[in-house]
Motif scaffolding. Sequence first.
Motif, PDB file in Angstrom:
ATOM      1  N   ARG A 194       0.819  -1.221   0.000  1.00  0.00           N
ATOM      2  CA  ARG A 194       0.000   0.000   0.000  1.00  0.00           C
ATOM      3  C   ARG A 194       0.847   1.264   0.000  1.00  0.00           C
ATOM      4  NH1 ARG A 194      -4.624  -0.601   4.696  1.00  0.00           N
ATOM      5  NH2 ARG A 194      -6.409  -1.053   3.357  1.00  0.00           N
ATOM      6  N   LEU A 195       1.920   1.231   0.785  1.00  0.00           N
ATOM      7  CA  LEU A 195       2.759   2.411   0.955  1.00  0.00           C
ATOM      8  C   LEU A 195       3.789   2.570  -0.160  1.00  0.00           C
ATOM      9  CD1 LEU A 195       3.298   2.151   4.807  1.00  0.00           C
ATOM     10  CD2 LEU A 195       1.870   3.815   3.598  1.00  0.00           C
ATOM     11  N   GLY A 196       3.797   1.627  -1.112  1.00  0.00           N
ATOM     12  CA  GLY A 196       4.668   1.754  -2.272  1.00  0.00           C
ATOM     13  C   GLY A 196       6.059   1.196  -2.106  1.00  0.00           C
ATOM     14  N   HIS A 197       6.316   0.458  -1.024  1.00  0.00           N
ATOM     15  CA  HIS A 197       7.656  -0.064  -0.789  1.00  0.00           C
ATOM     16  C   HIS A 197       7.950  -1.323  -1.606  1.00  0.00           C
ATOM     17  CE1 HIS A 197       8.061   2.880   2.304  1.00  0.00           C
ATOM     18  NE2 HIS A 197       7.182   2.314   3.112  1.00  0.00           N
ATOM     19  N   CYS A 198       6.910  -2.046  -2.011  1.00  0.00           N
ATOM     20  CA  CYS A 198       7.086  -3.297  -2.754  1.00  0.00           C
ATOM     21  C   CYS A 198       6.019  -3.411  -3.837  1.00  0.00           C
ATOM     22  CB  CYS A 198       6.952  -4.505  -1.823  1.00  0.00           C
ATOM     23  SG  CYS A 198       8.247  -4.655  -0.597  1.00  0.00           S
ATOM     24  N   ASP A 199       6.326  -4.214  -4.849  1.00  0.00           N
ATOM     25  CA  ASP A 199       5.328  -4.565  -5.864  1.00  0.00           C
ATOM     26  C   ASP A 199       4.650  -5.896  -5.537  1.00  0.00           C
ATOM     27  OD1 ASP A 199       6.069  -2.324  -7.433  1.00  0.00           O
ATOM     28  OD2 ASP A 199       7.729  -3.473  -8.310  1.00  0.00           O
ATOM     29  N   VAL A 200       5.423  -6.807  -4.972  1.00  0.00           N
ATOM     30  CA  VAL A 200       4.943  -8.161  -4.686  1.00  0.00           C
ATOM     31  C   VAL A 200       5.497  -8.613  -3.344  1.00  0.00           C
ATOM     32  CG1 VAL A 200       4.929 -10.585  -5.457  1.00  0.00           C
ATOM     33  CG2 VAL A 200       4.946  -8.739  -7.157  1.00  0.00           C
ATOM     34  N   ILE A 201       4.672  -9.301  -2.569  1.00  0.00           N
ATOM     35  CA  ILE A 201       5.161  -9.923  -1.333  1.00  0.00           C
ATOM     36  C   ILE A 201       4.603 -11.340  -1.227  1.00  0.00           C
ATOM     37  CG2 ILE A 201       5.109  -9.890   1.194  1.00  0.00           C
ATOM     38  CD1 ILE A 201       5.387  -6.948   1.164  1.00  0.00           C
ATOM     39  N   VAL A 202       5.502 -12.277  -0.944  1.00  0.00           N
ATOM     40  CA  VAL A 202       5.102 -13.637  -0.599  1.00  0.00           C
ATOM     41  C   VAL A 202       4.822 -13.632   0.894  1.00  0.00           C
ATOM     42  CG1 VAL A 202       5.758 -16.073  -0.584  1.00  0.00           C
ATOM     43  CG2 VAL A 202       6.659 -14.547  -2.361  1.00  0.00           C
ATOM     44  N   THR A 203       3.599 -13.991   1.274  1.00  0.00           N
ATOM     45  CA  THR A 203       3.244 -13.957   2.690  1.00  0.00           C
ATOM     46  C   THR A 203       2.473 -15.218   3.059  1.00  0.00           C
ATOM     47  OG1 THR A 203       2.270 -12.583   4.443  1.00  0.00           O
ATOM     48  CG2 THR A 203       1.079 -12.680   2.351  1.00  0.00           C
ATOM     49  N   GLY A 204       2.265 -15.394   4.343  1.00  0.00           N
ATOM     50  CA  GLY A 204       1.567 -16.581   4.834  1.00  0.00           C
ATOM     51  C   GLY A 204       2.183 -17.045   6.128  1.00  0.00           C
ATOM     52  N   GLY A 205       2.148 -18.359   6.362  1.00  0.00           N
ATOM     53  CA  GLY A 205       2.710 -18.877   7.602  1.00  0.00           C
ATOM     54  C   GLY A 205       2.814 -20.382   7.577  1.00  0.00           C
ATOM     55  N   SER A 206       3.649 -20.912   8.483  1.00  0.00           N
ATOM     56  CA  SER A 206       3.817 -22.365   8.588  1.00  0.00           C
ATOM     57  C   SER A 206       4.094 -22.733  10.035  1.00  0.00           C
ATOM     58  CB  SER A 206       4.962 -22.840   7.694  1.00  0.00           C
ATOM     59  OG  SER A 206       6.173 -22.192   8.019  1.00  0.00           O
ATOM     60  N   GLU A 207       3.761 -23.979  10.357  1.00  0.00           N
ATOM     61  CA  GLU A 207       3.956 -24.473  11.720  1.00  0.00           C
ATOM     62  C   GLU A 207       4.058 -25.989  11.684  1.00  0.00           C
ATOM     63  OE1 GLU A 207       5.072 -22.513  14.296  1.00  0.00           O
ATOM     64  OE2 GLU A 207       3.129 -21.585  14.736  1.00  0.00           O
ATOM     65  N   ALA A 208       4.875 -26.545  12.587  1.00  0.00           N
ATOM     66  CA  ALA A 208       5.029 -27.996  12.688  1.00  0.00           C
ATOM     67  C   ALA A 208       5.266 -28.358  14.151  1.00  0.00           C
ATOM     68  CB  ALA A 208       6.187 -28.476  11.814  1.00  0.00           C
ATOM     69  N   ALA A 209       4.225 -28.199  14.953  1.00  0.00           N
ATOM     70  CA  ALA A 209       4.357 -28.375  16.405  1.00  0.00           C
ATOM     71  C   ALA A 209       3.759 -29.681  16.917  1.00  0.00           C
ATOM     72  CB  ALA A 209       3.706 -27.193  17.128  1.00  0.00           C
ATOM     73  N   VAL A 210       3.384 -30.600  16.001  1.00  0.00           N
ATOM     74  CA  VAL A 210       2.889 -31.896  16.458  1.00  0.00           C
ATOM     75  C   VAL A 210       4.117 -32.727  16.843  1.00  0.00           C
ATOM     76  CG1 VAL A 210       1.508 -33.930  15.924  1.00  0.00           C
ATOM     77  CG2 VAL A 210       0.880 -31.716  14.954  1.00  0.00           C
ATOM     78  N   THR A 211       4.600 -32.474  18.033  1.00  0.00           N
ATOM     79  CA  THR A 211       5.810 -33.089  18.573  1.00  0.00           C
ATOM     80  C   THR A 211       5.556 -33.461  20.025  1.00  0.00           C
ATOM     81  OG1 THR A 211       6.679 -30.990  19.388  1.00  0.00           O
ATOM     82  CG2 THR A 211       7.249 -31.579  17.119  1.00  0.00           C
ATOM     83  N   ILE A 212       6.485 -34.176  20.612  1.00  0.00           N
ATOM     84  CA  ILE A 212       6.391 -34.527  22.033  1.00  0.00           C
ATOM     85  C   ILE A 212       6.257 -33.263  22.876  1.00  0.00           C
ATOM     86  CG2 ILE A 212       7.710 -35.470  23.975  1.00  0.00           C
ATOM     87  CD1 ILE A 212       8.935 -37.461  21.955  1.00  0.00           C
ATOM     88  N   ALA A 213       7.095 -32.271  22.603  1.00  0.00           N
ATOM     89  CA  ALA A 213       7.080 -31.037  23.376  1.00  0.00           C
ATOM     90  C   ALA A 213       5.804 -30.237  23.136  1.00  0.00           C
ATOM     91  CB  ALA A 213       8.304 -30.195  23.051  1.00  0.00           C
ATOM     92  N   GLY A 214       5.389 -30.154  21.873  1.00  0.00           N
ATOM     93  CA  GLY A 214       4.185 -29.388  21.545  1.00  0.00           C
ATOM     94  C   GLY A 214       2.935 -29.982  22.171  1.00  0.00           C
ATOM     95  N   MET A 215       2.733 -31.276  21.970  1.00  0.00           N
ATOM     96  CA  MET A 215       1.540 -31.921  22.515  1.00  0.00           C
ATOM     97  C   MET A 215       1.590 -31.958  24.042  1.00  0.00           C
ATOM     98  SD  MET A 215      -0.419 -32.695  19.932  1.00  0.00           S
ATOM     99  CE  MET A 215      -1.570 -33.843  20.671  1.00  0.00           C
ATOM    100  N   GLY A 216       2.761 -32.260  24.587  1.00  0.00           N
ATOM    101  CA  GLY A 216       2.887 -32.303  26.044  1.00  0.00           C
ATOM    102  C   GLY A 216       2.620 -30.953  26.678  1.00  0.00           C
ATOM    103  N   GLY A 217       3.137 -29.903  26.058  1.00  0.00           N
ATOM    104  CA  GLY A 217       2.942 -28.563  26.602  1.00  0.00           C
ATOM    105  C   GLY A 217       1.498 -28.108  26.560  1.00  0.00           C
ATOM    106  N   PHE A 218       0.823 -28.322  25.436  1.00  0.00           N
ATOM    107  CA  PHE A 218      -0.580 -27.920  25.338  1.00  0.00           C
ATOM    108  C   PHE A 218      -1.472 -28.797  26.220  1.00  0.00           C
ATOM    109  CE2 PHE A 218       0.658 -25.901  21.200  1.00  0.00           C
ATOM    110  CZ  PHE A 218       0.263 -24.609  21.536  1.00  0.00           C
ATOM    111  N   ASN A 219      -1.121 -30.070  26.378  1.00  0.00           N
ATOM    112  CA  ASN A 219      -1.872 -30.927  27.307  1.00  0.00           C
ATOM    113  C   ASN A 219      -1.741 -30.427  28.736  1.00  0.00           C
ATOM    114  OD1 ASN A 219      -1.739 -34.263  25.829  1.00  0.00           O
ATOM    115  ND2 ASN A 219      -3.487 -32.937  26.143  1.00  0.00           N
ATOM    116  N   ALA A 220      -0.551 -29.982  29.095  1.00  0.00           N
ATOM    117  CA  ALA A 220      -0.322 -29.484  30.456  1.00  0.00           C
ATOM    118  C   ALA A 220      -1.178 -28.256  30.756  1.00  0.00           C
ATOM    119  CB  ALA A 220       1.155 -29.161  30.652  1.00  0.00           C
ATOM    120  N   MET A 221      -1.513 -27.512  29.708  1.00  0.00           N
ATOM    121  CA  MET A 221      -2.370 -26.329  29.863  1.00  0.00           C
ATOM    122  C   MET A 221      -3.853 -26.686  29.845  1.00  0.00           C
ATOM    123  SD  MET A 221      -0.500 -23.798  27.176  1.00  0.00           S
ATOM    124  CE  MET A 221      -1.787 -22.573  27.379  1.00  0.00           C
TER     125      MET A 221
END
Length: 415
Positions: free
Chosen positions: A180-207
């Motif tokens: 919008r502000l004219g700094h770029c013509d194109v931007i690749v945007t989005g997101g990624s995550e890979a938290a299905v792990t022992i630590a991820g599941m254990g941590g969210f279970n603890a909560m």
Amino acid sequence: MELKRVVVTGLGALTPIGNTKDEYWDGLVNGKSGAAPITYYDTEKFKTKFACEVKNFNATDFLDRKEARKMDKFAQYAMVASDEAIADAKLNLDEVNKLRVGVIWGAGIGGLETFQQEVLNYAGGDGTPRFNPFFIPKMIADIAPANISIKHGFMGPNYTTVSACASSANAIFDALNMIRLGHCDVIVTGGSEAAVTIAGMGGFNAMHALSTRNESPESASRPFDGTRDGFVLGEGAGALILEEYEHAKARGAKIYAEVAGGGLSSDAHHMTAPHPEGIGVVEVMKNCLENAGLNPEDVDHINTHGTSTPLGDVAELKAISKVFGSHAKNININSTKSMTGHLLGAAGAIEAISSILAIEHGIVPPTINHTTVDENIDPELNLTLNKAQKRNVKVAMSNTFGFGGHNACVLFKKI
């Protein structure tokens, strides 16, 4: 100064219900659940034994074996989804001005599996610090956009937004403003995550955040249902190509939708719990509408944060009723997390893609697994329950909220 218009010209998705944009959309429209028993590790002693994993994925089908080994899974997912989006946009990488192409990515956690493995390796050894030289580069959350830019030579702004589960919606809004502000013509945007792990599941279970419906994983993610008991963890990536309107028009690009605006706010309330009255959520949707120059009655569809938690779902719907008033009952509201699970920092990206495709196809995907009415939810709201609904969607809003009270909202409109 006059703000430039911004449009979406490419999409890519790698999700628990489809490994491409088209497969993902087909899964959404058909109410497909991505939840199943976890295959990555032994879940015998875990409270929750299921998640929404990406299926049939082999990084070396897309990446050079040596390069793949230097990347955590969250970065591999980012590469695959962004490559699909770039190809979908039909960007001519030999002609585009790469100084004006940026990568703004979202990740709430980053390389959790890499961190987990390196620490476990050290703990199981003799105390000698034998760490992989790629440990830090694989783990850090900003490495995903770095790898995308290195592969394609994009030399514009390059960074990661980290706002928990709002991260990729935050990234989309940042990308919008950069163009919008004219700094770029194109931007690749989005997101990624890979938290299905022992630590991820254990941590969210603890909560006590995760569903423990182990006897029926496919029906565990049930936003707005009276028997919901927590969210289902998901993984994957979503990528969008945002482009300045005249730049897209000049090269004859297909335009999916216009990015009309976005909004940000904070609950300023609690580390993990939403404000019970959804005060911050009210503000973020108001901010988004104002930023887009649209009125509440212009909105046809809202893809909610809708994680399937007892408190969060009710608070968000209360906020929608406050912002949209009597028009709220005319909006097709849904939660695609009922199918994909909660992709944490990647949630905003894949849900933005769903919102955009709802505009393109005139179909609103369902909120599946609804069997029991919640008396705390307004029965007049159309939650698009259990079956997709045809609808001429001119304006679609996507809500994403994160631990810490981070709220992000993006709004797309037909062009």
